[in-house]
Design a protein around this motif. Structure first.
Motif, short mmCIF file in Angstrom:
data_model
loop_
_atom_site.label_atom_id
_atom_site.label_comp_id
_atom_site.label_asym_id
_atom_site.label_seq_id
_atom_site.Cartn_x
_atom_site.Cartn_y
_atom_site.Cartn_z
N GLY A 179 39.21 45.17 32.73
CA GLY A 179 39.36 44.55 33.89
C GLY A 179 38.18 43.80 34.09
O GLY A 179 37.13 43.81 33.26
N GLN A 180 38.39 42.88 35.03
CA GLN A 180 37.20 41.83 35.23
C GLN A 180 36.89 41.49 36.80
O GLN A 180 38.01 41.86 37.71
CB GLN A 180 37.57 40.55 34.70
CG GLN A 180 37.42 40.47 33.09
CD GLN A 180 38.86 40.82 32.67
OE1 GLN A 180 39.76 40.61 33.18
NE2 GLN A 180 38.94 41.72 31.46
N ARG A 203 41.71 38.77 26.92
CA ARG A 203 42.32 39.06 28.18
C ARG A 203 43.49 39.60 28.33
O ARG A 203 44.35 38.69 27.47
CB ARG A 203 41.61 37.82 29.06
CG ARG A 203 41.52 38.71 30.56
CD ARG A 203 40.96 37.42 31.37
NE ARG A 203 41.04 38.02 32.79
CZ ARG A 203 41.13 37.25 33.87
NH1 ARG A 203 41.48 36.06 33.92
NH2 ARG A 203 41.22 37.81 35.12
N GLU A 239 45.31 44.13 41.47
CA GLU A 239 44.38 42.90 41.68
C GLU A 239 43.92 42.76 43.29
O GLU A 239 45.01 42.93 43.92
CB GLU A 239 44.82 41.86 41.24
CG GLU A 239 44.00 40.41 41.32
CD GLU A 239 44.71 39.19 40.77
OE1 GLU A 239 43.94 38.02 40.79
OE2 GLU A 239 45.97 39.30 40.52
N GLU A 263 40.16 42.75 39.17
CA GLU A 263 41.36 42.83 38.46
C GLU A 263 41.25 44.28 37.57
O GLU A 263 40.07 44.27 36.94
CB GLU A 263 42.07 41.87 37.77
CG GLU A 263 43.44 42.42 36.96
CD GLU A 263 43.79 41.25 36.13
OE1 GLU A 263 44.31 40.40 36.76
OE2 GLU A 263 43.76 41.33 34.77
N VAL A 264 41.96 45.37 37.72
CA VAL A 264 41.68 46.58 36.79
C VAL A 264 43.21 46.84 36.20
O VAL A 264 44.16 46.82 36.70
CB VAL A 264 41.50 47.81 37.84
CG1 VAL A 264 41.50 49.02 36.92
CG2 VAL A 264 40.18 47.56 38.20
N ASN A 265 43.03 47.02 34.99
CA ASN A 265 44.41 47.23 34.21
C ASN A 265 44.17 48.54 33.24
O ASN A 265 43.32 48.86 32.66
CB ASN A 265 44.54 46.05 33.29
CG ASN A 265 44.45 44.77 33.64
OD1 ASN A 265 45.16 44.35 34.85
ND2 ASN A 265 43.61 43.82 33.40
N SER A 272 48.57 46.96 36.30
CA SER A 272 47.52 45.95 36.57
C SER A 272 47.44 45.87 38.10
O SER A 272 48.53 45.78 39.03
CB SER A 272 48.10 44.67 36.09
OG SER A 272 47.04 43.71 36.35
#
Length: 705
Positions: free
Chosen positions: A580-581, A677, A535, A550-552, A533
């Motif tokens: 992600g969001q 999430r 961020e 954020e990218v996971n 993750s």
């Protein structure tokens, strides 16, 4: 006698009731008596201010959180109500009808008028406005205290509040019971037959209240399950305990007995108003003859002793010393606050210690609080202000204090401060509420947690649980989903995960540029997912707005929650590797906080989660969230979309001594796959938000505590 045979008699009673309550309210309007607003109102069978079955127009004190447990005949109800603002309140309800169904419902009500002089209370409300509709109803209600302790209530209601006394349109209410619930039933509101309702209450003392009401609800569904309904009248008695709880006993509709046990917590106050923390050391006022003594600047030993003394003195104040930069007229302190929920209290204590430890020539104190190796803000005091304003209002010190971004302001950590290891072994409670088959499931056991910091910006952390007792392993799978099973397999983790690794991660935190913060986390990110993750957060120290991304990249963990992974393929689809969001955070000036997280969620659906919280200076937070994605209500399943209530309980509020620890409980009607999430540890905004100027100004009153 059949229901049809009883109907004419009911209508005659209704006519008497309407006339009686109209007369009572007209008398109430002529008497300028006012209700006592210092205590919470009595809660009805639905867990909101009211008589027995019907609502009242009174509101609870602002910030009041109420819990009530209701039992009668074949029904149990678990209610939570919160006074969101002085006039707006909301409630969540979980009801169980024996042999029939479990129902989850939300209410909202607004007080249009507040009782004052000749004016009564007046409120409008929506009951079960976005559930299945089992208890749905709308009302307009007025209430007036006409003599000390004597109150009259009356109103008009639709839906469950109509029943036996249709004053308006006849026929059926639009729509019916919604199959999956969750969607506001706009087409029903204030539609169809409506009825009068009302009653009286009398309190001969602060502890005791007697009630009587006319309640036209027919209880059609309950009657088919054995509820004995003989008439439209309810009678009851309330007994208040010393600390605000209440026990109510009701005689319902001539044939049943009901019991309500309720409790209240006013989140604006504290059980320990003065706090129980130890007093800080007093400020040391310099002798003016020493202000120009700079001999210490060439004495390395004295500087070393100063650092050692500073670390020991801060430790006694429960602050962690990390580093100190000394200049002839200025000192910069690098400190970690793991104790005080209100950062100004940490600043005030650190400044007092600095006044006692640092050489007299140093006039400027710069305090840089660190969060996982990241400098947050740089708070600058003039020492002479500390000396002269110790007993003045905190606002005077704030007016003379500089608060700026701490980027590049912190001195390096002293040798020997890192690596640092912290660990704990403590009981834990894991809670699951309001699933379709049981209102509450609980596991208790032991949790071992460890946090190793080999470098200021590197955190290696993990936690392991061992269950000792509980029934979470009896959780059942909810109805089949049409999405990849990203959360509906939680019951398998509950059954097989004992002992369980909750998380085991390597995280790196940084300050890549002014106003920017960063995080990269690798490992077993949460009980159900492992991966990586990343961020990035933009948060100027003076701004109420923050933006993040954020990218996971994740894989589902094995159900035993140890070291294994499992296939992302599920019976209803493949769990995507990436989600992600982008997020926006905003702290409003009136104590409310909003957050929007938009992007791709765990099941691959796209949309946004909206969160609104009310926050209190003592650390309490109460709020709600809803997630809307490109998944239809049919595909999502029961509940129609992801939503829930969030409670954050500060440990300091419970024990009365300073602590930054909190316990956050998410009350979800159902935990489904849409809008889910990742629950990654250590997200940036929560790490740094307490140190921005808007938050510091809000809690600055604690700077001298």
């Amino acid at each position: 006698m059949s229901p049809e045979e009883r109907a004419p008699n009911r209508r005659s009673l209704s006519g008497v009731a309407v006339g009686s309550f109209a007369m009572a309210l007209s008398i109430a309007a002529a008497l300028p008596t006012q209700a006592d607003e210092s205590r919470p109102p009595s809660l009805n069978l639905y867990g909101v201010p009211g008589l027995i079955d019907t609502p009242d127009a009174a509101s609870a004190p602002d910030g009041m959180l109420s819990y009530s447990f209701v039992g009668f005949a074949n029904t149990r109800r678990y209610n939570i109500a919160f006074q969101i603002t002085p006039r707006l309140s909301g409630a969540f309800r979980y009801s169980v009808l024996k042999g029939d169904t479990a129902d989850r419902a939300f209410d909202v009500r607004y007080q249009l008028l507040r009782e004052s002089g000749w004016r009564p209370d007046l409120a409008i409300g929506l009951q079960d406005f976005m559930g299945t509709g089992l208890y749905s109803g709308e009302y307009i209600v007025a209430g007036k205290t006409i003599l000390p302790g004597f109150r009259v209530t009356g109103g008009l209601g639709w839906g469950r509040f109509s029943g036996t006394n249709p004053l308006g349109a006849t026929g059926t209410r639009p729509g019916g019971i919604l199959g999956t619930g969750g969607i506001p039933s706009y087409n029903k509101w204030f539609r169809g037959p409506y009825s009068a309702f009302g009653g009286i209450s009398y309190s001969p003392s602060e502890r005791l209240t007697f009630k009587a009401e006319y309640a036209p609800d027919t209880y059609t569904r309950e009657v088919t399950n054995g509820f004995k309904r003989k008439n439209d009248w309810n009678f009851g008695i309330d007994y208040r305990f010393k600390k605000g709880g209440q026990l109510s006993l009701y005689h319902l509709h001539g044939g049943e007995i009901g019991v309500v046990l309720s409790f209240h917590s006013n989140l604006r106050s504290s059980p320990f108003p003065g706090g129980r923390e130890q007093a800080p050391v007093p400020v040391y006022v310099r002798d003016r003859a020493d202000l120009n003594d700079l001999g210490w600047t060439t004495d390395k030993r004295e500087q070393t002793d100063t650092r050692k003394t500073m670390a020991e003195a801060l430790g006694r104040e429960k602050l962690s010393y990390e580093g100190l930069k000394l200049e002839p007229r200025r000192a910069v302190l690098r400190v970690n606050n793991r104790t005080y929920g209100a950062a100004p209290e940490a600043f005030g204590r650190a400044a007092r210690v600095m006044s006692r430890v640092l050489p007299a020539s140093i006039e400027e104190f710069v305090i840089v609080p660190m969060a996982n190796g990241m400098p947050t803000t740089a708070v600058t005091f003039r020492r002479s202000d500390i000396e002269t304003l110790e007993n003045a209002p905190a606002s005077e010190l704030l007016a003379r204090t500089s608060i700026r971004d701490g980027f590049g302001a912190a001195p390096p950590a002293d040798a020997g401060v890192f690596p640092r290891l912290r660990w704990s072994l403590a009981p834990y409670v894991s809670l699951q509420v309001f699933d379709p088959s049981d209102p509450i499931r609980v596991d208790t056991g032991l949790r071992f947690s460890a946090n190793y910091q080999p470098h200021p910006n590197v955190i290696i952390s993990g936690s392991i649980t061992k269950k000792l007792a509980g029934n979470l392993n009896s959780s059942v799978k909810v109805d089949p989903t049409l999405l990849p099973a990203v959360r509906t397999d939680a019951y398998l983790y509950a059954r097989q995960g004992d002992p369980a690794i909750e998380h085991l991660t390597f995280a790196y935190y940084g300050r890549p540029a002014p106003d920017f913060y960063s995080r990269v986390t690798l490992g077993y990110l949460e009980p159900m997912y492992a991966g990586a993750s990343a961020e990035l957060l933009w948060k100027p120290v003076d701004s109420r707005l923050a933006l993040g991304i954020e990218v996971n990249a994740v894989r589902p963990r094995a159900f035993d929650q140890l070291f294994g992974l499992r296939s992302p393929n599920t019976a209803s689809g493949r769990i995507p590797a990436f989600n992600g969001q982008v997020s926006a955070y905003y702290a409003f000036r009136n104590g409310f906080f909003g957050q929007v997280d938009a992007g791709r969620f765990l099941a691959g659906d796209y949309g946004a989660r909206f969160t609104l919280m009310r926050e209190f200076a003592n650390g309490w937070r109460v709020g709600a969230y809803a997630t809307f994605t490109n998944v239809s209500a049919t595909k999502f399943g029961e509940g129609s979309f992801d939503k829930g209530i969030i409670l954050t309980i500060p440990l300091s509020w419970v024990i009365g001594t300073p602590s930054r620890k909190t316990n956050t409980v998410a009350l979800q009607s159902l935990r489904r796959d849409g809008g889910a999430r990742l629950d990654v540890q250590g997200r940036l905004y929560e790490k740094i938000r307490g140190y921005d100027r808007p938050t510091l100004e809000q809690t600055w009153g604690r700077v001298w505590r």
